[in-house]
Motif scaffolding. Structure first.
Motif, PDB file in Angstrom:
ATOM      1  N   ARG A 166       0.835  -1.205   0.000  1.00 39.03           N
ATOM      2  CA  ARG A 166       0.000   0.000   0.000  1.00 39.03           C
ATOM      3  C   ARG A 166       0.864   1.247   0.000  1.00 39.03           C
ATOM      4  N   ASP A 167       0.323   2.290  -0.633  1.00 39.71           N
ATOM      5  CA  ASP A 167       1.013   3.586  -0.706  1.00 39.71           C
ATOM      6  C   ASP A 167       2.431   3.412  -1.235  1.00 39.71           C
ATOM      7  N   LEU A 168       2.525   2.756  -2.369  1.00 40.27           N
ATOM      8  CA  LEU A 168       3.824   2.462  -2.975  1.00 40.27           C
ATOM      9  C   LEU A 168       4.236   3.604  -3.904  1.00 40.27           C
ATOM     10  N   ALA A 169       5.365   4.237  -3.600  1.00 39.02           N
ATOM     11  CA  ALA A 169       5.874   5.331  -4.432  1.00 39.02           C
ATOM     12  C   ALA A 169       6.355   4.798  -5.774  1.00 39.02           C
ATOM     13  N   VAL A 170       6.058   5.543  -6.842  1.00 40.74           N
ATOM     14  CA  VAL A 170       6.481   5.156  -8.187  1.00 40.74           C
ATOM     15  C   VAL A 170       6.983   6.383  -8.935  1.00 40.74           C
ATOM     16  N   VAL A 171       7.750   6.139  -9.963  1.00 42.05           N
ATOM     17  CA  VAL A 171       8.109   7.193 -10.903  1.00 42.05           C
ATOM     18  C   VAL A 171       7.439   6.875 -12.229  1.00 42.05           C
ATOM     19  N   VAL A 172       7.014   7.929 -12.942  1.00 42.61           N
ATOM     20  CA  VAL A 172       6.246   7.775 -14.175  1.00 42.61           C
ATOM     21  C   VAL A 172       6.934   8.564 -15.281  1.00 42.61           C
ATOM     22  N   SER A 173       7.094   7.918 -16.432  1.00 41.91           N
ATOM     23  CA  SER A 173       7.721   8.610 -17.563  1.00 41.91           C
ATOM     24  C   SER A 173       7.340   7.925 -18.872  1.00 41.91           C
ATOM     25  N   PRO A 174       7.148   8.709 -19.940  1.00 42.10           N
ATOM     26  CA  PRO A 174       6.900   8.092 -21.257  1.00 42.10           C
ATOM     27  C   PRO A 174       8.142   7.376 -21.782  1.00 42.10           C
ATOM     28  N   ALA A 175       9.299   7.699 -21.210  1.00 40.57           N
ATOM     29  CA  ALA A 175      10.544   7.074 -21.657  1.00 40.57           C
ATOM     30  C   ALA A 175      10.598   5.585 -21.346  1.00 40.57           C
ATOM     31  N   PHE A 176       9.742   5.111 -20.427  1.00 44.52           N
ATOM     32  CA  PHE A 176       9.733   3.690 -20.082  1.00 44.52           C
ATOM     33  C   PHE A 176       9.064   2.852 -21.172  1.00 44.52           C
ATOM     34  N   GLY A 177       8.415   3.522 -22.132  1.00 38.09           N
ATOM     35  CA  GLY A 177       7.746   2.789 -23.215  1.00 38.09           C
ATOM     36  C   GLY A 177       6.610   1.939 -22.676  1.00 38.09           C
ATOM     37  N   ASP A 178       6.606   0.650 -23.008  1.00 37.32           N
ATOM     38  CA  ASP A 178       5.558  -0.245 -22.508  1.00 37.32           C
ATOM     39  C   ASP A 178       6.079  -1.177 -21.417  1.00 37.32           C
ATOM     40  N   THR A 179       7.248  -0.832 -20.858  1.00 41.56           N
ATOM     41  CA  THR A 179       7.833  -1.658 -19.795  1.00 41.56           C
ATOM     42  C   THR A 179       7.576  -1.034 -18.438  1.00 41.56           C
ATOM     43  N   ASN A 180       7.042  -1.835 -17.512  1.00 37.29           N
ATOM     44  CA  ASN A 180       6.807  -1.411 -16.139  1.00 37.29           C
ATOM     45  C   ASN A 180       7.679  -2.254 -15.226  1.00 37.29           C
ATOM     46  N   VAL A 181       8.257  -1.613 -14.214  1.00 42.41           N
ATOM     47  CA  VAL A 181       9.290  -2.277 -13.408  1.00 42.41           C
ATOM     48  C   VAL A 181       8.949  -2.231 -11.923  1.00 42.41           C
ATOM     49  N   ILE A 182       9.077  -3.375 -11.261  1.00 46.01           N
ATOM     50  CA  ILE A 182       8.983  -3.446  -9.798  1.00 46.01           C
ATOM     51  C   ILE A 182      10.389  -3.290  -9.241  1.00 46.01           C
TER      52      ILE A 182
END
Length: 211
Positions: A166-182
């Motif tokens: 819960r309440d997990l901080a993330v960074v968001v960018s279009p540079a990541f393309g279609d890849t999401n990372v834990i």
């Protein structure tokens, strides 16, 4: 001039498969007609074909994105809850991909212990209805492809098998393309995590009901 005539024994010695394969096919055709043995032979043939396709897909999926999706359908890319652990099989590309849920969507995310913070693409953030915070100064993130500009956000609840963050901080960018990372800010919340051969094992402090 030296006589280079090839005799039948020489041909068999040099090309054994040319003899073995036709003989084996003829033997199978004959055995399939035998009332008692026939059904058993048919079953063995189909099992051999199935095993061959399975291993062919498993090998080719490393290089072919389409076959990679077929491999996931066949559960070569597997995630399951065993007792209090989440076990994730290594994918055909040599990485561990987790199936997670947050913001009403299900997402496949790369588990990367080298990433400090969990990172998601702009498209994923939009589909999940994630509020991205405006930054007074550019947030710069170092990646394998160089330094990129990103924005920060927070996932209210992320579920991975029987794990809830819960309440997990993330960074968001279009540079990541279609890849999401834990990243490590998720992994550090676990009681432990380890790699056993080709399996990633995640152990939460307080396992939740999967679903």
């Amino acid at each position: 001039m030296k006589d280079e005539t090839v005799t039948i024994p020489d041909f068999v010695a040099n090309q054994p498969l040319a003899i073995i394969i036709p003989v084996a096919l003829v033997a199978l055709l004959v055995l399939r007609r035998v009332p008692v043995i026939g059904p058993v032979v048919n079953l063995l043939v189909w099992l051999a074909i199935g095993a061959g396709l399975y291993f062919a897909i498993d090998q080719r999926a490393r290089l072919d994105p389409y076959l990679g999706s077929v491999a996931r359908f066949l559960q070569l890319d597997r995630q399951e809850v065993v007792g209090e652990e989440v076990r994730i099989a290594m994918s055909q590309d040599g990485h561990f991909w987790a199936k997670v849920r947050f913001g009403g969507i299900e997402q496949r995310m790369l588990v990367d212990s080298g990433a400090t913070v969990t990172a998601i693409s702009t498209d994923t953030a939009a589909r999940a209805g994630l509020e991205v915070k405006p930054e007074p100064f550019p947030l710069l993130i170092r990646t394998a492809n160089g330094t990129i500009e990103a924005k920060s956000g927070e996932i209210g609840e992320l579920r991975l098998g029987n794990i809830v963050a819960r309440d997990l901080a993330v960074v968001v960018s279009p540079a990541f393309g279609d890849t999401n990372v834990i990243g490590m800010n998720f992994l550090s919340r676990l009681q432990s995590w380890r790699v056993e051969g080709r399996t990633l094992v995640l152990v939460p402090h307080h396992p939740q009901k999967d679903g």
